[in-house]
Design a protein around this motif. Structure first.
Motif, PDB file in Angstrom:
ATOM      1  N   ASP A  68       0.808  -1.228   0.000  1.00 51.41           N
ATOM      2  CA  ASP A  68       0.000   0.000   0.000  1.00 51.41           C
ATOM      3  C   ASP A  68       0.838   1.275   0.000  1.00 51.41           C
ATOM      4  O   ASP A  68       0.298   2.373   0.130  1.00 51.41           O
ATOM      5  CB  ASP A  68      -0.904   0.011   1.255  1.00 51.41           C
ATOM      6  N   LEU A  69       2.143   1.128  -0.132  1.00 53.71           N
ATOM      7  CA  LEU A  69       3.008   2.299   0.080  1.00 53.71           C
ATOM      8  C   LEU A  69       3.255   3.127  -1.182  1.00 53.71           C
ATOM      9  O   LEU A  69       3.946   4.124  -1.129  1.00 53.71           O
ATOM     10  CB  LEU A  69       4.358   1.863   0.667  1.00 53.71           C
ATOM     11  N   PHE A  70       2.730   2.668  -2.300  1.00 55.71           N
ATOM     12  CA  PHE A  70       3.051   3.340  -3.564  1.00 55.71           C
ATOM     13  C   PHE A  70       1.763   3.679  -4.323  1.00 55.71           C
ATOM     14  O   PHE A  70       1.519   3.156  -5.410  1.00 55.71           O
ATOM     15  CB  PHE A  70       3.966   2.457  -4.419  1.00 55.71           C
ATOM     16  N   PRO A  71       0.916   4.577  -3.743  1.00 52.95           N
ATOM     17  CA  PRO A  71      -0.431   4.796  -4.304  1.00 52.95           C
ATOM     18  C   PRO A  71      -0.430   5.521  -5.653  1.00 52.95           C
ATOM     19  O   PRO A  71      -1.316   5.285  -6.461  1.00 52.95           O
ATOM     20  CB  PRO A  71      -1.124   5.644  -3.224  1.00 52.95           C
ATOM     21  N   GLN A  72       0.527   6.417  -5.880  1.00 55.49           N
ATOM     22  CA  GLN A  72       0.510   7.162  -7.143  1.00 55.49           C
ATOM     23  C   GLN A  72       1.018   6.267  -8.279  1.00 55.49           C
ATOM     24  O   GLN A  72       1.799   5.352  -8.038  1.00 55.49           O
ATOM     25  CB  GLN A  72       1.412   8.402  -7.041  1.00 55.49           C
ATOM     26  N   PRO A  73       0.619   6.548  -9.523  1.00 53.93           N
ATOM     27  CA  PRO A  73       1.025   5.687 -10.652  1.00 53.93           C
ATOM     28  C   PRO A  73       2.453   5.955 -11.128  1.00 53.93           C
ATOM     29  O   PRO A  73       2.739   5.869 -12.305  1.00 53.93           O
ATOM     30  CB  PRO A  73      -0.008   6.060 -11.731  1.00 53.93           C
ATOM     31  N   TRP A  74       3.338   6.301 -10.210  1.00 51.87           N
ATOM     32  CA  TRP A  74       4.710   6.639 -10.598  1.00 51.87           C
ATOM     33  C   TRP A  74       5.571   5.380 -10.691  1.00 51.87           C
ATOM     34  O   TRP A  74       5.294   4.372 -10.028  1.00 51.87           O
ATOM     35  CB  TRP A  74       5.355   7.574  -9.558  1.00 51.87           C
TER      36      TRP A  74
END
Lengths: 253, 232, 476
Positions: A68-74
């Protein structure tokens, strides 16, 4: 040229605790390329040590805590190749029986980019500040080589740096003997592999060697400190930082 | 329990274990042709040259000749090598002209092996056989031993002379077995032979003449050219 | 390592340490493996063509395994119709009893044997000798080892650990009337002469089989020396023994597997002989065995088969490329493993044959570098299988799942506890931050001795500040 303006850095447990300078240098290199780096502070480890030792449940627990630590689509940039391979190839396997987490893991896997790969596609010749001649060898971790073809990205990247002469040690593609808990369970075999790797690196005549894998670097440098030599391995991010015009480099001047 | 009932018990147990596993859908039958490299030519001068070059690469000696001249080639070979006894099978396509080629050197393989063994192992210098076909890709011979030409004929004598017709070349083993529909009926022993026997078991050093023939001579009959008559 | 004490998988660590300490052995394995690696590479110059061929080979083997029970029955039917006697054996002792029975029925005192790893697996020579039957190895490498009371160290090049000088000594001691020589041509000539009368006189020929073709009922043997042909052609009785997994469905599946095998094994485009045996001597034929037997051995193969996660183990065509490319095998040699099949393939096959207890150190003896999986011509994911075996050796057998033999045998409370603690630490971000804060502050207390790690390296010591702290400072 790619146009992402933001990336996540998944620094890995080894970088965080044992080689933080490599992580810092990776951040500076990425910033020099014009991207903003986000470091989710709850990140810990990809789970690889337990996974490869046969404790998949423990690995799953640790990997699940990262999902859950990488919510943005980067893009998620990983400065350690074998950990990148873990995210890319093995996280989806770990969650094969859990549809919701599997979907998350697959989405993260698709966004995972190994550090050399990311930098290679964005680095412009004009960003190189230091062109002092140096004889260099590149050591690629085995899983990074076979799962992500990192050795090719690494070579392309180094070829863009004027002054760098890339040497190829004997048995360049062979394992350095690390292999996670293998180094502890079979120390003599591991040491024999490491010694051969170091002999080959020293015989190549390189002044230093670089790698995009911190596990290998810990192993090789740990053994090199027992040898009467000044040869050391450097994370490729640290080497790049020294050749580029970065914020940190200017501050230090 | 007798050995047979023991074997039946083992059979039942093994098959039961295999059947007890959860069934998995069998994948589609593999498409062999698509996975193999594109074929080269199986006939013509270039194919013959490729075959010969490849066979020589495996240490076979290749002598090209014509459908009329091969007996003379054989005679010259026997003289040059000082062969005293050359073994052959009766009733083959070659048989009629072998007496003319080999004279008193010729021995026929017309006894069962058990009776013939002592002479076969100790008193024969060479065995001569027909060849079912050649494989261009690897320089190999396909032998189908039969009632006329026993399998030991090309195996026990130290020199194997194989008479191959250029018209029987095929680009690859796969093409040959498909075209000739081998799966519909195989002989007791089908063989692909490539060069003389060899071993590298001592320090990886290559030595020819391990247990099979020490030398292989391929008499390559160019029956594939116009105006040179019928196949030998 | 010749002599009375045979290496055992339980002693892998001791045996591998001894091998590592032998510089001559290490140099000879290194140069032999480099030689084989280069020869193989030269056979696959076009990566695209190689990948196509390899994926074909993989599909052929997967396909055959998916239909294994059906293909075995079809094979048996076709063999029986041809007059071949098919025997089934669950264990090595079953198989040896079948051999003894056949020998007894023919009053045979001797057998000539072509190279067969399955016959090593059942220790056929020793069992036959115990019953007064002389089973002679005829592959040159195996013959040398048999004379010396030694074992194969490689599945393709069994005597790779022997030098010319070794062979010269062995022949001079063991073959009466042979002159002392170190000339390799002469040594092979001595071997040829010594074995020739054995071929001539033996009533029974024994071989393995590289492939079994279900649709034609054929046994396929791949070789260079001609001893396999002699064993299948001269004696009145031919007994082939192989594993149940060797069956393929169709004859046309043979050429791709054959070329993958020879190129991967020794870097040859083709071997001297591809020997396809279809039934015993037919009416009117002057040679060939009057009786042909096939022994189908299980010995743990059904265990690997019934679990989808391990089934790929059985795709193996025994080329040995994985050992040639393995950095561990290259350094410790084949005998260290103490198993019939050494190297990476041995580490994934042996646990099914011998159980996870005896073989517990084999799956861990890999850095998981992946070289084996990369060169496997039939796409066996060896590193993954190694990891699964590591897991199986360490997990408590669950009642709902059929366990592997000796599942959980390597489970230790200490190791389990370490990983449970590790998982706890690394799955709770706050706990980890607290831990890393203290670990960096207390770095000077790091022990100087860290087990296997410090055997060749300086101790691991945390940095003065963790990356997360450095980044936090930098942002300020």
């Amino acid at each position: 040229m790619e146009t992402d303006t933001h990336v996540y850095l998944f620094a890995t447990c080894v970088v965080d605790l044992f080689s933080p300078q490599s992580g810092l240098d990776a951040v500076e290199v990425l910033e020099a390329l014009g991207v903003t780096v986000a470091f989710p502070r709850d990140q810990t480890c990809c789970g690889q040590p337990a996974y490869t030792t046969g404790f998949a449940d423990d690995a799953r627990r640790v990997a699940a805590a990262q999902l859950d630590l990488f919510p943005q689509p980067w893009p998620i940039v990983v400065p350690s190749g074998s950990c990148g391979g873990m995210l890319r190839h093995h996280w989806p396997r770990l969650f094969a029986d859990d549809p919701q987490r599997l979907a998350q893991a697959e989405a993260l896997a698709a966004r995972t980019v190994e550090f050399c790969d990311f930098v290679d596609t964005r680095l412009a010749a004009s960003q190189v500040a230091d062109t002092t001649p140096v004889r260099l060898a590149l050591h690629t971790s085995c899983t990074a080589r076979r799962e992500l073809a990192t050795h090719l990205a690494g070579r392309r990247l180094l070829a863009k740096l004027p002054g760098v002469e890339l040497l190829e040690p004997e048995h360049e593609a062979e394992c350095c003997g690390f292999g996670g808990t293998f180094a502890i369970k079979h120390p003599e075999i591991s040491a024999a592999m490491t010694e051969d790797k170091l002999d080959a690196l020293q015989a190549s005549g390189c002044a230093q060697f670089v790698s995009a894998d911190c596990g290998c670097l810990l192993n090789l440098n740990g053994a090199l400190e027992r040898r009467p030599t000044t040869l050391r391995g450097l994370h490729i991010a640290s080497f790049l930082r020294s050749r580029l015009a970065t914020r940190g480099a200017e501050q230090r001047r | 329990m007798t050995p047979d009932t023991e074997s039946m018990r083992a059979r039942a147990a093994i098959l039961a274990r295999l059947r007890a596993a959860p069934p998995v859908a069998a994948p589609a039958s593999p498409d062999v042709a698509a996975g193999l490299a594109a074929d080269g030519a199986g006939s013509g001068d270039a194919a013959v040259a490729d075959f010969a070059a490849c066979a020589r690469g495996w240490r076979a000696e290749v002598i090209e000749t014509t459908p009329t001249r091969w007996p003379a080639v054989l005679r010259d070979l026997a003289v040059a090598r000082g062969l005293r006894s050359v073994l052959a099978g009766r009733d083959t396509e070659l048989a009629a002209r072998l007496p003319e080629a080999l004279g008193a050197r010729l021995r026929w393989y017309d006894e069962p092996l058990a009776a013939f063994k002592p002479r076969l192992f100790d008193a024969i210098d060479a065995g001569i056989t027909t060849v079912r076909g050649g494989v261009v890709e690897t320089g190999s011979l396909v032998l189908w031993p039969d009632v006329r030409e026993p399998r030991t004929l090309s195996l026990v004598p130290p020199l194997h002379i194989a008479v191959l017709c250029a018209s029987t070349l095929h680009p690859t083993l796969y093409r040959m077995m498909v075209r000739e529909r081998w799966a519909d009926g195989l002989p007791t022993n089908a063989l692909l032979v490539t060069g003389p026997s060899k071993t590298a078991d001592i320090q990886r050093l290559l030595v020819y003449g391990a247990h099979g023939p020490k030398q292989l001579v391929i008499v390559l009959v160019r029956d594939d050219r116009d105006g040179t008559g019928v196949p030998a | 390592m010749s002599g009375d004490r045979q290496p055992r998988p339980q002693d892998f660590k001791v045996q591998s340490r001894a091998a590592l300490a032998d510089p001559a052995l290490r140099a000879s394995f290194r140069s032999a493996m480099d030689f084989l690696v280069d020869k193989r590479a030269a056979q696959f110059p076009d990566i695209g063509a190689y990948e196509r061929l390899r994926s074909l080979g993989t599909r052929i083997r997967e396909h055959a395994l998916a239909k294994l029970p059906e293909l075995l029955e079809r094979l048996e039917q076709n063999l029986t119709a041809l007059g071949v006697q098919v025997h089934w054996a669950e264990t090595p002792s079953d198989a040896n009893r079948i051999f003894l029975d056949i020998a007894a029925r023919h009053g045979a005192q001797a057998m000539v044997k072509g190279k067969s790893m399955v016959s090593e697996e059942i220790e056929l020579n020793r069992e036959m000798a115990a019953h007064g039957i002389d089973c002679v190895e005829t592959d040159m490498g195996e013959y040398i080892l048999q004379l010396d009371g030694d074992r194969p160290s490689h599945i393709i090049m069994p005597a790779i650990h022997k030098t010319k000088a070794d062979v010269s000594r062995i022949f001079a001691e063991k073959i009466p009337g042979s002159a002392h020589t170190e000339d390799v041509d002469e040594l092979i000539a001595i071997g040829r002469r010594a074995l020739r009368e054995r071929f001539r006189d033996a009533p029974i020929g024994v071989t393995g089989a590289n492939f079994l073709v279900a649709e034609t009922g054929s046994l396929v043997l791949v070789e260079n020396e001609g001893n396999g042909r002699l064993c299948t052609s001269v004696p009145e009785v031919h007994v082939a023994i192989t594993g149940i997994e060797k069956v393929i469905e169709r004859l046309e599946h043979l050429p791709p597997l054959y070329t993958l095998l020879t190129r991967s094994a020794t870097g040859q485009a083709v071997t001297t002989y591809l020997n396809i045996v279809t039934g015993p001597r037919r009416a009117g034929e002057k040679d060939g065995p009057r009786e042909v037997h096939l022994i189908l051995l299980d010995n743990g193969r059904t265990q690997a088969w019934r679990d989808q996660r391990f089934r790929a183990t059985l795709q193996c065509i025994r080329c040995g490329a994985c050992m040639n490319h393995c950095p561990v095998y290259t350094r410790v040699g084949g005998l260290s493993y103490g198993t019939t099949y050494p190297g990476p393939i041995g580490a994934i096959v042996s646990p099914h044959l011998l159980g996870l207890d005896a073989t517990r150190d084999l799956p861990t003896a890999s850095s998981l570098c992946g070289a084996c999986g990369e060169v496997c011509p039939v796409g066996i994911p060896i590193p993954e299988l190694l990891m699964r075996l590591r897991g199986a050796a360490r997990r408590r057998p669950a009642p709902e799942r059929k366990p592997l033999r000796d599942e959980g045998a390597a489970r230790s409370r200490a190791e389990t506890l370490v990983w449970t603690a590790w998982a706890l630490l690394y799955s709770r971000a706050r706990l980890y931050r607290w831990f890393s804060w203290w670990a960096t502050r207390l770095r000077r207390l790091t022990p100087a001795w860290q087990g296997g790690w410090t055997r060749g390296r300086v101790p691991l010591r945390p940095a003065p500040r963790s990356l997360r702290e450095l980044l936090a400072q930098r942002r300020r």
